[in-house]
Design a protein around this motif. Structure first.
Motif, mmCIF file in Angstrom:
data_model
loop_
_atom_site.group_PDB
_atom_site.id
_atom_site.type_symbol
_atom_site.label_atom_id
_atom_site.label_comp_id
_atom_site.label_asym_id
_atom_site.label_seq_id
_atom_site.Cartn_x
_atom_site.Cartn_y
_atom_site.Cartn_z
ATOM 1 N N UNK A 8 0.840 -1.193 0.000
ATOM 2 C CA UNK A 8 0.000 0.000 0.000
ATOM 3 C C UNK A 8 0.874 1.241 0.000
ATOM 4 N N UNK A 9 0.399 2.278 -0.652
ATOM 5 C CA UNK A 9 1.082 3.562 -0.623
ATOM 6 C C UNK A 9 2.223 3.670 -1.611
ATOM 7 N N UNK A 10 3.103 4.630 -1.336
ATOM 8 C CA UNK A 10 4.258 4.906 -2.192
ATOM 9 C C UNK A 10 5.463 5.116 -1.288
ATOM 10 N N UNK A 11 6.542 4.416 -1.601
ATOM 11 C CA UNK A 11 7.741 4.542 -0.796
ATOM 12 C C UNK A 11 8.986 4.560 -1.640
ATOM 13 N N UNK A 12 10.115 4.563 -0.980
ATOM 14 C CA UNK A 12 11.382 4.545 -1.695
ATOM 15 C C UNK A 12 12.381 3.658 -0.984
ATOM 16 N N UNK A 13 13.309 3.145 -1.783
ATOM 17 C CA UNK A 13 14.427 2.348 -1.291
ATOM 18 C C UNK A 13 15.669 2.946 -1.921
ATOM 19 N N UNK A 14 16.669 3.262 -1.119
ATOM 20 C CA UNK A 14 17.863 3.915 -1.641
ATOM 21 C C UNK A 14 19.122 3.266 -1.082
ATOM 22 N N UNK A 15 20.102 3.076 -1.944
ATOM 23 C CA UNK A 15 21.388 2.525 -1.537
ATOM 24 C C UNK A 15 22.334 3.649 -1.151
ATOM 25 N N UNK B 289 18.107 14.423 7.066
ATOM 26 C CA UNK B 289 17.018 15.050 6.313
ATOM 27 C C UNK B 289 17.478 15.418 4.903
ATOM 28 N N UNK B 290 18.728 15.858 4.766
ATOM 29 C CA UNK B 290 19.265 16.218 3.443
ATOM 30 C C UNK B 290 19.386 14.989 2.541
ATOM 31 N N UNK B 291 19.864 13.881 3.075
ATOM 32 C CA UNK B 291 19.986 12.646 2.300
ATOM 33 C C UNK B 291 18.601 12.124 1.901
ATOM 34 N N UNK B 292 17.649 12.222 2.816
ATOM 35 C CA UNK B 292 16.286 11.784 2.535
ATOM 36 C C UNK B 292 15.652 12.670 1.455
ATOM 37 N N UNK B 293 15.862 13.981 1.544
ATOM 38 C CA UNK B 293 15.330 14.905 0.533
ATOM 39 C C UNK B 293 15.928 14.596 -0.844
ATOM 40 N N UNK B 294 17.211 14.259 -0.884
ATOM 41 C CA UNK B 294 17.866 13.918 -2.153
ATOM 42 C C UNK B 294 17.262 12.637 -2.747
ATOM 43 N N UNK B 295 16.966 11.654 -1.906
ATOM 44 C CA UNK B 295 16.346 10.416 -2.385
ATOM 45 C C UNK B 295 14.948 10.695 -2.926
ATOM 46 N N UNK B 296 14.190 11.544 -2.244
ATOM 47 C CA UNK B 296 12.854 11.928 -2.721
ATOM 48 C C UNK B 296 12.938 12.659 -4.048
ATOM 49 N N UNK B 297 13.910 13.561 -4.172
ATOM 50 C CA UNK B 297 14.089 14.301 -5.430
ATOM 51 C C UNK B 297 14.456 13.356 -6.568
ATOM 52 N N UNK B 298 15.245 12.327 -6.266
ATOM 53 C CA UNK B 298 15.686 11.379 -7.303
ATOM 54 C C UNK B 298 14.523 10.598 -7.897
ATOM 55 N N UNK B 299 13.466 10.359 -7.114
ATOM 56 C CA UNK B 299 12.324 9.588 -7.633
ATOM 57 C C UNK B 299 11.133 10.477 -7.997
ATOM 58 N N UNK B 300 11.267 11.789 -7.846
ATOM 59 C CA UNK B 300 10.148 12.709 -8.103
ATOM 60 C C UNK B 300 9.603 12.563 -9.530
ATOM 61 N N UNK B 301 10.457 12.333 -10.495
ATOM 62 C CA UNK B 301 9.998 12.197 -11.881
ATOM 63 C C UNK B 301 9.225 10.903 -12.120
ATOM 64 N N UNK B 302 9.388 9.914 -11.225
ATOM 65 C CA UNK B 302 8.691 8.635 -11.372
ATOM 66 C C UNK B 302 7.267 8.683 -10.795
ATOM 67 N N UNK B 303 6.961 9.717 -10.019
ATOM 68 C CA UNK B 303 5.652 9.783 -9.378
ATOM 69 C C UNK B 303 4.643 10.101 -10.387
ATOM 70 N N UNK C 21 23.412 6.134 -3.790
ATOM 71 C CA UNK C 21 22.430 7.050 -4.368
ATOM 72 C C UNK C 21 21.442 6.416 -5.326
ATOM 73 N N UNK C 22 21.565 5.129 -5.611
ATOM 74 C CA UNK C 22 20.575 4.457 -6.456
ATOM 75 C C UNK C 22 19.259 4.404 -5.680
ATOM 76 N N UNK C 23 18.213 5.023 -6.223
ATOM 77 C CA UNK C 23 16.937 5.125 -5.520
ATOM 78 C C UNK C 23 15.815 4.587 -6.388
ATOM 79 N N UNK C 24 14.957 3.776 -5.779
ATOM 80 C CA UNK C 24 13.833 3.157 -6.479
ATOM 81 C C UNK C 24 12.539 3.595 -5.823
#
Length: 139
Positions: free
Chosen positions: A63-70, A125-139, A73-76
């Protein structure tokens, strides 16, 4: 065949998670197996610390939308019905996105390891924001 008794919902400790994270144990081995399955719920912005697993880990989003990041910087982006495999020893974190809750099954085999998960430092918070930005185009 053996039924695995089910424990109650637990709030996860701040030592390994940021934000509100809830866990329901589903299966914790049967004596001959070290297979562990838990259902994890992340509120928006919540995430695990960086960690790795001795035998890898399968995450199956329910359920929902999440992310997994190494660490590199590889983020899914992970949506309901999708899964991601993190190989043995790969440092990663996972959680909800900044805007969405995410619920997933975490499945791992602890065979041959006293502690199948090695916990590392919190994701800033900065690393988390970067992971969110990396997947923003996939949303």
């Amino acid at each position: 065949m053996q039924k695995n008794p089910r424990a109650g919902t637990m709030r996860m400790a701040a030592a390994s998670f940021t934000g509100e994270v809830w866990l329901d144990p589903v299966f914790d081995g049967d004596g001959s197996s070290r297979l562990t399955v838990v259902l994890v719920r992340f509120t928006p912005g919540a995430r695990s610390n960086r960690h790795s697993h001795a035998n890898g880990q399968l995450l199956v989003c329910t359920d929902g939308v999440g992310l997994v990041a190494t660490r590199d910087g590889n983020t899914v982006l992970l949506r309901a019905g999708e899964s991601v495999w993190t190989p043995a020893g790969e440092e990663h974190f996972h959680g909800g996105t900044a805007e969405h809750m995410m619920c997933h099954y975490a499945i791992l085999d602890a065979a041959g390891h006293a502690d199948a998960t090695t916990w590392r430092e919190a994701v800033t918070d900065e690393q988390y924001a970067a992971a969110n930005a990396a997947v923003a185009v996939q949303r």
